[in-house]
Design an enzyme around this catalytic site. Structure first.
Site, mmCIF file in Angstrom:
data_model
loop_
_atom_site.group_PDB
_atom_site.id
_atom_site.type_symbol
_atom_site.label_atom_id
_atom_site.label_comp_id
_atom_site.label_asym_id
_atom_site.label_seq_id
_atom_site.Cartn_x
_atom_site.Cartn_y
_atom_site.Cartn_z
ATOM 1 N N ASP A 205 -12.954 26.125 112.561
ATOM 2 C CA ASP A 205 -12.044 26.151 111.355
ATOM 3 C C ASP A 205 -12.410 27.278 110.269
ATOM 4 O O ASP A 205 -13.709 26.484 109.398
ATOM 5 C CB ASP A 205 -12.166 23.920 109.975
ATOM 6 C CG ASP A 205 -11.455 23.860 109.190
ATOM 7 O OD1 ASP A 205 -10.990 25.169 108.559
ATOM 8 O OD2 ASP A 205 -11.634 23.221 108.357
ATOM 9 N N CYS B 175 -3.852 29.186 108.874
ATOM 10 C CA CYS B 175 -4.598 28.387 109.619
ATOM 11 C C CYS B 175 -4.220 28.103 110.872
ATOM 12 O O CYS B 175 -4.595 28.213 112.065
ATOM 13 C CB CYS B 175 -4.970 27.080 108.853
ATOM 14 S SG CYS B 175 -3.300 26.087 108.719
ATOM 15 N N GLN C 197 -11.944 31.700 106.691
ATOM 16 C CA GLN C 197 -10.222 32.069 106.735
ATOM 17 C C GLN C 197 -10.224 31.912 104.804
ATOM 18 O O GLN C 197 -10.751 30.765 104.316
ATOM 19 C CB GLN C 197 -9.547 30.548 106.906
ATOM 20 C CG GLN C 197 -8.268 30.859 106.114
ATOM 21 C CD GLN C 197 -7.199 29.421 106.821
ATOM 22 O OE1 GLN C 197 -7.706 28.430 107.254
ATOM 23 N NE2 GLN C 197 -6.399 29.180 106.456
ATOM 24 N N HIS D 271 -3.097 20.778 108.590
ATOM 25 C CA HIS D 271 -4.169 22.141 108.501
ATOM 26 C C HIS D 271 -3.966 22.412 110.476
ATOM 27 O O HIS D 271 -4.069 21.192 111.103
ATOM 28 C CB HIS D 271 -5.734 21.787 108.402
ATOM 29 C CG HIS D 271 -6.554 22.897 108.517
ATOM 30 N ND1 HIS D 271 -6.107 23.832 107.499
ATOM 31 C CD2 HIS D 271 -7.492 22.919 108.884
ATOM 32 C CE1 HIS D 271 -7.362 24.577 108.266
ATOM 33 N NE2 HIS D 271 -7.892 24.081 108.214
#
Length: 215
Positions: A190, A103, A97, A175
């Protein structure tokens, strides 16, 4: 006609998107706009009791958590990544990311990218997955930065929320992170991290992950 800031137009400035609302519906709007079949949807998990877990539609192919980031969380993830036990299957679909506040959409991509054989995916989403199939996680991130269709779908979904959307420059400590089962193991995905995190064997994605969080 809306315009989208890309890496080329922003120069060295970090690209930032408007944060998605904290609801499954926001995630559903993103993936359905991009081409995922409407028979597939995210829904809330209301609790860890057996009766509440039984209310969750089956099969469960992925979990997406929304939570406040903390220094402790980041420290623990760094330890897990550095551990010799963090062996990652080559079949895990992962991307970094590099876009601020992206996110939610990143979690959708991780959830669907690891279930391409189980979820009917068409439209631009199918085109994106085909385009980045053999790319590295960093190369996939670069491809997303210049993808105006994904950026506009995210922007429209953020504007469709029940509450007024904040600005793209807003800072939030909330998040989204996706969890998927690949080759018998549970992975935490993630895009802020350098690699997926292998959390160990998983035979029931819903119960194993939620019970782990409870403890």
């Amino acid at each position: 006609m809306s315009t989208v800031q890309t890496a080329s137009s922003a120069g060295s400035k970090k690209i930032r998107w408007v944060p998605l609302e904290s609801s499954p519906e926001a995630l559903n709007k993103v993936m359905h706009r991009l081409g995922a079949n409407t028979s597939v949807a995210f829904s809330d998990v209301w609790g860890l009791d057996e009766e509440l877990l039984a209310m969750v539609a089956q099969p469960v192919l992925s979990l997406i958590f929304l939570f406040p980031l903390t220094d402790k969380y980041d420290e623990e993830r760094k330890k897990e990544i550095a551990s010799s036990d963090n062996k990652v299957s080559p079949n895990v679909w992962f991307m970094r990311q590099t876009i601020g506040n992206a996110c939610g959409t990143m979690a959708v991509f991780h959830a669907l990218g690891n279930n391409q054989q189980s979820v009917p995916i068409g439209g631009h989403l199918a085109e994106f997955f085909a385009k980045v199939k053999d790319m590295s996680p960093d190369e996939r991130a670069a491809a997303l930065e210049t993808d105006e269709i994904v950026a506009n779908s995210h922007k429209e979904s953020a504007a469709d929320g029940q509450t007024e959307a904040p600005s793209a420059d807003s800072r939030t400590d909330l998040h989204y992170v996706a969890f998927v089962s690949v080759d018998g193991d549970l992975y935490e995905l993630d895009g802020r991290q350098t690699t997926p995190i292998n959390l160990g064997p998983s035979t029931n994605l819903l119960k194993v992950r939620l019970l782990r969080c409870e403890t």
